[in-house]
Write an enzyme that holds these catalytic residues in place. Structure first.
Site, PDB file in Angstrom:
ATOM      1  CB  SER A   1      -0.912   0.006   1.224  1.00 30.19           C
ATOM      2  OG  SER A   1      -1.546   1.260   1.285  1.00 30.19           O
TER       3      SER A   1
ATOM      4  CE  LYS B   1     -11.496  -0.021  -3.424  1.00 33.24           C
ATOM      5  NZ  LYS B   1     -11.063   0.732  -4.601  1.00 33.24           N
TER       6      LYS B   1
ATOM      7  CG  ASP C   1     -11.801   4.287  -5.723  1.00 35.37           C
ATOM      8  OD1 ASP C   1     -10.739   4.818  -5.331  1.00 35.37           O
ATOM      9  OD2 ASP C   1     -12.139   3.135  -5.423  1.00 35.37           O
TER      10      ASP C   1
ATOM     11  N   GLY D   1     -12.672  -4.649 -17.941  1.00 38.65           N
ATOM     12  CA  GLY D   1     -12.873  -5.176 -16.586  1.00 38.65           C
ATOM     13  C   GLY D   1     -14.222  -4.777 -16.018  1.00 38.65           C
TER      14      GLY D   1
ATOM     15  N   GLY E   1     -14.980  -5.104 -12.381  1.00 38.78           N
ATOM     16  CA  GLY E   1     -14.932  -5.141 -10.918  1.00 38.78           C
ATOM     17  C   GLY E   1     -15.349  -3.817 -10.292  1.00 38.78           C
TER      18      GLY E   1
ATOM     19  CB  ALA F   1     -11.399  -0.333 -10.280  1.00 34.30           C
TER      20      ALA F   1
END
Ligand SMILES: NC(=O)c1ccc[n+]([C@@H]2O[C@H](COP(=O)([O-])OP(=O)(O)OC[C@H]3O[C@@H](n4cnc5c(N)ncnc54)[C@H](OP(=O)(O)O)[C@@H]3O)[C@@H](O)[C@H]2O)c1
Length: 250
Positions: free
Chosen positions: A14, A65, A105, A128, A130, A132
């Site tokens: 991180s 999340k 985000d 993608g 997901g 994000a």
């Protein structure tokens, strides 16, 4: 000590502690800390809150999340619309914790790419499906940019598979956004399976990955003359968004 932190699992690479240490330094704040709280299961979350009455805010990362949402008392419209929370504000209402979930985000993403957006960037391919990807789609909708989602799975209506991504499809979408973890450290040689031959200097390629700073996806885009943006600015902006939420007076 006033404590903030990050929950997720694993939390080995991180960058958030260094981003928040810098923010605390810039604002001359002493007695503030940002800690990593790796949780092997989201069921450990209530104990974390109970055992840390000094906690005022948490960021949330993979894989929690979405699953965190059931533990919160309130969700912001963005968190609700996206279906994911990456920021929790912790308040105490007579002695009892009150937890609000936010998503920073989406805003971090759009503000990180805004300096590179041109009038021709009206259509985006989103690789993608997901968490994000959902934040990116939310931001694109707000911005009035059309989008097409690409997935390995062909069973969702309206979603395109990688096999269907021909060179002419690539030319139709001047913005291509990688929201998959493909190419992330340590698997840095990997890249999303798209026909890079069709990428040209009018393209904007965005990778949400920030480690490595230049993924193979972005290297290929750069070789084709495209404008390339990595996920580092988005990471910083979502952290700044969290900090603004935590700093608001009760
Ligand atoms: N810069 C930032 O601030 C920021 C913020 C959030 C996330 N991120 C980064 O964004 C990436 C995705 O995060 P996430 O939370 O959305 O992760 P995720 O939910 O685990 O995965 C995202 C999607 O990627 C696709 N995918 C996964 N493995 C793949 C593979 N081997 N090949 C092709 N597609 C694959 C899957 O979609 P399909 O199954 O539909 O193909 C999956 O749903 C991570 O690298 C994360 O670090 C960066």
């Amino acid at each position: 000590m006033t404590t903030f932190g990050l929950i997720g699992y694993p939390l080995t690479h991180s960058r958030s502690p260094e981003i928040f240490a810098r923010l605390f330094r810039e604002e001359n704040l002493t007695g503030f800390e940002y800690r990593l709280f790796p949780l092997q299961s989201i069921q450990e979350f209530p104990d974390l809150i109970a055992n840390h009455p000094d906690l005022r805010g948490l960021n949330v990362t993979i894989p929690y999340k979405t699953s965190i949402m059931g533990f919160l008392d309130h969700l912001s419209p963005e968190a609700q619309g996206i279906g994911a929370v990456n920021c929790i504000r912790v308040e105490y209402r007579p002695g009892k914790p009150f937890l609000s979930g936010y998503n920073t985000d989406a805003n971090g993403f759009i503000e990180s790419v805004r300096p590179f957006l041109e009038p021709a960037h009206t259509r985006a391919l989103v690789l993608g499906t997901g968490g994000a990807s959902r934040a990116v789609i939310y931001a694109l909708k707000q911005e009035g940019i059309e989008y097409q989602v690409v997935s390995r799975r062909g069973d969702t209506p309206g979603v395109m598979t990688y096999q269907a991504l021909t060179e002419s499809v690539i030319r139709e979408f001047p913005v291509i956004i990688n929201t998959t973890p493909v190419g992330m450290f340590p698997d840095t040689g990997a890249f999303p399976d798209i026909p890079y031959e069709a990428v040209h200097p009018g393209h904007l390629l965005v990778d949400l990955i920030y480690n490595p700073p230049k993924t193979t996806f972005l290297k290929k885009g750069e070789q084709a003359g495209a404008v390339c943006v990595n996920g580092l600015k988005m990471l910083e902006l979502q952290a700044l968004g969290s900090w603004k939420i935590w700093k608001q007076p009760s």
